[in-house]
Design a protein around this motif. Structure first.
Motif, short mmCIF file in Angstrom:
data_model
loop_
_atom_site.label_atom_id
_atom_site.label_comp_id
_atom_site.label_asym_id
_atom_site.label_seq_id
_atom_site.Cartn_x
_atom_site.Cartn_y
_atom_site.Cartn_z
N VAL A 28 0.84 -1.20 0.00
CA VAL A 28 0.00 0.00 0.00
C VAL A 28 0.88 1.25 0.00
O VAL A 28 0.66 2.19 -0.76
N VAL A 29 1.91 1.24 0.86
CA VAL A 29 2.81 2.40 0.96
C VAL A 29 3.50 2.64 -0.39
O VAL A 29 3.56 3.78 -0.87
N LYS A 35 1.89 8.76 -4.96
CA LYS A 35 0.70 9.47 -5.46
C LYS A 35 0.26 10.56 -4.48
O LYS A 35 -0.16 11.64 -4.88
N MET A 36 0.37 10.26 -3.16
CA MET A 36 0.01 11.25 -2.16
C MET A 36 0.93 12.46 -2.25
O MET A 36 0.50 13.61 -2.15
N LEU A 37 2.24 12.19 -2.46
CA LEU A 37 3.22 13.28 -2.57
C LEU A 37 2.92 14.14 -3.79
O LEU A 37 2.96 15.37 -3.71
N GLU A 38 2.62 13.48 -4.90
CA GLU A 38 2.35 14.22 -6.13
C GLU A 38 1.15 15.14 -5.96
O GLU A 38 1.18 16.31 -6.37
N ALA A 60 -10.49 12.33 -0.82
CA ALA A 60 -9.49 11.95 0.19
C ALA A 60 -8.69 10.76 -0.32
O ALA A 60 -9.26 9.80 -0.86
N PHE A 61 -7.38 10.87 -0.19
CA PHE A 61 -6.52 9.78 -0.63
C PHE A 61 -5.32 9.71 0.30
O PHE A 61 -4.50 10.62 0.33
N ASN A 62 -5.26 8.68 1.11
CA ASN A 62 -4.07 8.47 1.95
C ASN A 62 -3.87 6.97 2.13
O ASN A 62 -4.45 6.18 1.40
#
Ligand SMILES: [Zn+2]
Length: 166
Positions: A28-29, A35-38, A60-62
């Motif tokens: 998952v990480v 993608k979260m960073l982008e 929301a995306f984490n």
């Protein structure tokens, strides 16, 4: 924790099993963190410079949201179908609902994680130091695959490693 450190064989077994579960989380990480960073960078660019458009993806995306789902049919993956390695084998690498192919990379990373920390536990018998090396190994596996996919080494993983005294 002494019960864990007493038997070397038991320690290796428990750490390898733990590695299998953490390996599932590392998948998952590896997939989501870049993608979260982008998304975060796009948001920051938009806040600083008006010429940058607002990021289109507003949901929301984490690491925990949205829950595990099939990228093809979007149906959620039940916990029973999310057991490391076993579920992939039982489902023959396909989504239960739409039969879309699920990459063999997921169970491979789970197995790799279990094997690597299993060897770590074998070489460094049960102790707090051994556990620290096991956790560093988790971080290194995540870094390896994120680097391989995106050529990024996220600070969120590299900086905490600084405090492990090498
Ligand atoms: Zn599906």
């Amino acid at each position: 924790m002494d019960f864990l450190f007493q038997s070397h064989g038991l320690y290796i077994g428990i750490i390898a099993l733990f590695g299998l579960i953490v390996g599932s989380f590392l998948n998952v990480v590896i997939y989501r963190l870049p993608k979260m960073l982008e998304q975060q960078w796009k948001q920051e660019c938009h806040e600083c410079f008006e010429e940058f458009p607002a990021p289109t993806e507003q949901k929301a995306f984490n690491l925990s949201i949205p829950g595990s789902h099939c990228p093809s049919c979007k149906k959620p993956v039940k916990p029973i179908d999310n057991v490391p390695v076993l579920s992939w084998l039982l489902l023959r690498g396909k989504c239960k609902h739409c039969s879309a192919k699920i990459s063999a990379r997921y169970p491979m990373i789970e197995l790799l994680t279990a094997a690597t920390v299993g060897v770590t536990a074998w070489v460094i018998p049960g102790s707090w130091w051994s556990l620290a090396v096991v956790f560093a190994t988790f971080a290194l596996i995540a870094l390896f695959f994120i680097d391989f996919d995106t050529m990024l080494l996220p600070d969120q993983i590299t900086l905490p490693l600084m405090w492990q005294v090498f």
